[in-house]
Design an enzyme around this catalytic site. Sequence first.
Site, short mmCIF file in Angstrom:
data_model
loop_
_atom_site.label_atom_id
_atom_site.label_comp_id
_atom_site.label_asym_id
_atom_site.label_seq_id
_atom_site.Cartn_x
_atom_site.Cartn_y
_atom_site.Cartn_z
N HIS A 44 32.14 -38.06 12.68
CA HIS A 44 30.98 -37.25 11.83
C HIS A 44 31.06 -35.80 12.17
CE1 HIS A 44 29.60 -41.31 12.18
NE2 HIS A 44 29.36 -41.41 13.40
N TYR A 67 26.14 -51.56 21.21
CA TYR A 67 27.90 -51.80 21.31
C TYR A 67 28.12 -53.09 21.86
CZ TYR A 67 27.24 -46.94 19.98
OH TYR A 67 26.83 -45.94 19.38
N ASP A 71 42.43 -33.50 9.81
CA ASP A 71 43.45 -32.74 9.42
C ASP A 71 44.88 -33.33 10.26
OD1 ASP A 71 42.01 -31.08 7.84
OD2 ASP A 71 41.91 -29.44 9.36
N ASN A 97 38.97 -45.81 16.27
CA ASN A 97 37.74 -45.60 16.33
C ASN A 97 37.23 -44.12 16.90
OD1 ASN A 97 34.80 -45.41 16.84
ND2 ASN A 97 34.76 -47.45 17.81
N ARG A 108 22.80 -46.95 10.36
CA ARG A 108 22.31 -46.16 11.56
C ARG A 108 21.51 -44.79 10.90
NH1 ARG A 108 25.87 -46.42 16.47
NH2 ARG A 108 24.10 -45.74 17.61
N GLU A 157 40.34 -46.92 10.14
CA GLU A 157 39.14 -46.31 10.92
C GLU A 157 38.28 -47.61 11.31
OE1 GLU A 157 36.90 -43.46 8.86
OE2 GLU A 157 35.02 -43.70 10.10
N HIS A 181 34.71 -49.20 13.34
CA HIS A 181 33.52 -48.89 14.09
C HIS A 181 32.92 -49.96 14.55
CE1 HIS A 181 33.51 -44.82 13.13
NE2 HIS A 181 33.98 -45.09 11.85
N LEU A 182 32.52 -50.33 15.73
CA LEU A 182 31.59 -51.43 16.09
C LEU A 182 30.38 -51.62 15.66
CD1 LEU A 182 32.47 -50.47 20.04
CD2 LEU A 182 33.30 -52.67 19.01
N SER A 183 29.65 -50.66 15.27
CA SER A 183 28.35 -50.49 14.77
C SER A 183 28.53 -50.43 13.41
CB SER A 183 27.29 -49.83 15.48
OG SER A 183 27.77 -48.43 15.11
N ALA A 217 31.94 -40.47 17.93
CA ALA A 217 31.11 -39.44 17.36
C ALA A 217 31.98 -38.42 16.76
CB ALA A 217 30.26 -38.69 18.44
N ARG A 222 25.28 -40.18 10.79
CA ARG A 222 26.47 -41.14 11.10
C ARG A 222 26.79 -41.89 9.81
NH1 ARG A 222 26.28 -42.21 16.68
NH2 ARG A 222 24.23 -42.20 17.52
N ARG A 262 26.67 -49.55 29.12
CA ARG A 262 25.43 -48.97 28.56
C ARG A 262 25.23 -49.34 27.45
NH1 ARG A 262 25.29 -47.24 33.21
NH2 ARG A 262 25.46 -45.12 34.06
N PRO A 321 35.39 -40.59 22.07
CA PRO A 321 34.52 -40.30 23.25
C PRO A 321 33.39 -41.36 23.47
CG PRO A 321 33.94 -38.89 21.43
CD PRO A 321 35.30 -39.37 21.20
N ASN A 322 33.32 -41.59 24.76
CA ASN A 322 32.16 -42.33 25.53
C ASN A 322 32.46 -43.74 25.23
OD1 ASN A 322 30.29 -40.36 26.47
ND2 ASN A 322 30.07 -39.86 24.03
O1 CA2 Z 1 30.00 -47.93 16.19
C1 CA2 Z 1 31.21 -47.17 16.58
O2 CA2 Z 1 32.13 -47.76 16.89
C2 CA2 Z 1 30.98 -45.80 16.70
O3 CA2 Z 1 32.11 -45.18 16.38
C3 CA2 Z 1 30.43 -45.59 18.26
C4 CA2 Z 1 30.01 -44.07 18.53
C5 CA2 Z 1 29.01 -43.52 17.53
O4 CA2 Z 1 28.96 -42.03 17.95
C6 CA2 Z 1 29.67 -43.55 16.08
O5 CA2 Z 1 28.58 -43.11 15.19
C7 CA2 Z 1 29.69 -45.01 15.75
C8 CA2 Z 1 29.60 -43.95 19.94
C9 CA2 Z 1 30.51 -44.35 21.05
C10 CA2 Z 1 29.69 -44.33 22.32
O6 CA2 Z 1 29.83 -45.73 22.71
C11 CA2 Z 1 29.13 -45.99 24.00
C12 CA2 Z 1 29.35 -47.29 24.55
C13 CA2 Z 1 28.47 -47.55 25.42
C14 CA2 Z 1 27.55 -46.82 26.01
C15 CA2 Z 1 27.20 -45.59 25.22
C16 CA2 Z 1 28.29 -45.07 24.48
#
Ligand code: CA2
Length: 150
Positions: A84, A27, A91, A78, A111, A102, A104-106, A81, A115, A22, A14-15
């Site tokens: 977590h 990110y 499952d 990836n 953080r 798995e 993750h960008l960050s 959210a 997370r 954003r 998601p997102n």
């Molecule tokens: O660091 C990552 O890749 C995450 O999976 C990104 C998730 C976050 O909930 C994880 O803790 C770490 C959030 C993805 C949301 O992506 C956005 C991208 C641009 C603007 C807003 C959100």
Amino acid sequence: MSSALLKVLVLHGPNLNLLGKREPDIYGQQTLRDIESLLKAEAAGLGVEILSQQSNHEGVLIDQIQGAFDVFDGLLINPAAYTHTSVAIRDAIAAVAIPTVEVHLSNIHRREAFRHHSYIAPVAIGQISGFGVESYRWGLQALVTHLRSR
Ligand code: CA2
């Protein structure tokens, strides 16, 4: 599964469709489309086939994981959210038993405390976190290396 060409499913949670639009300070500037192009080029270099999908919906991601059984050799995910929160995605990965990396960008461990825990990590081969889009590239390399070493 018997074909020589490895097939990898890439799932974005998601997102992640908002990437590059954003919160670039967290990110980065690159869009999901940029990441998909980078992965396509990497996959071509590695000689593997990939299919990338993004969804904002947990059930859709679960359907995609279930549908990967006997179709894909590996999963690069990836879960965003859902990393977590989602016992259901964990499952599904455990049920299909497809080797999973798995990414993750960050760096989720630098953080907020919420997370730091991943429901996915225990059913994954490994986790790559904190290298921006390189997490995906290295995740794909690690997954393919693992699949070829079996
Ligand atoms: O660091 C990552 O890749 C995450 O999976 C990104 C998730 C976050 O909930 C994880 O803790 C770490 C959030 C993805 C949301 O992506 C956005 C991208 C641009 C603007 C807003 C959100």
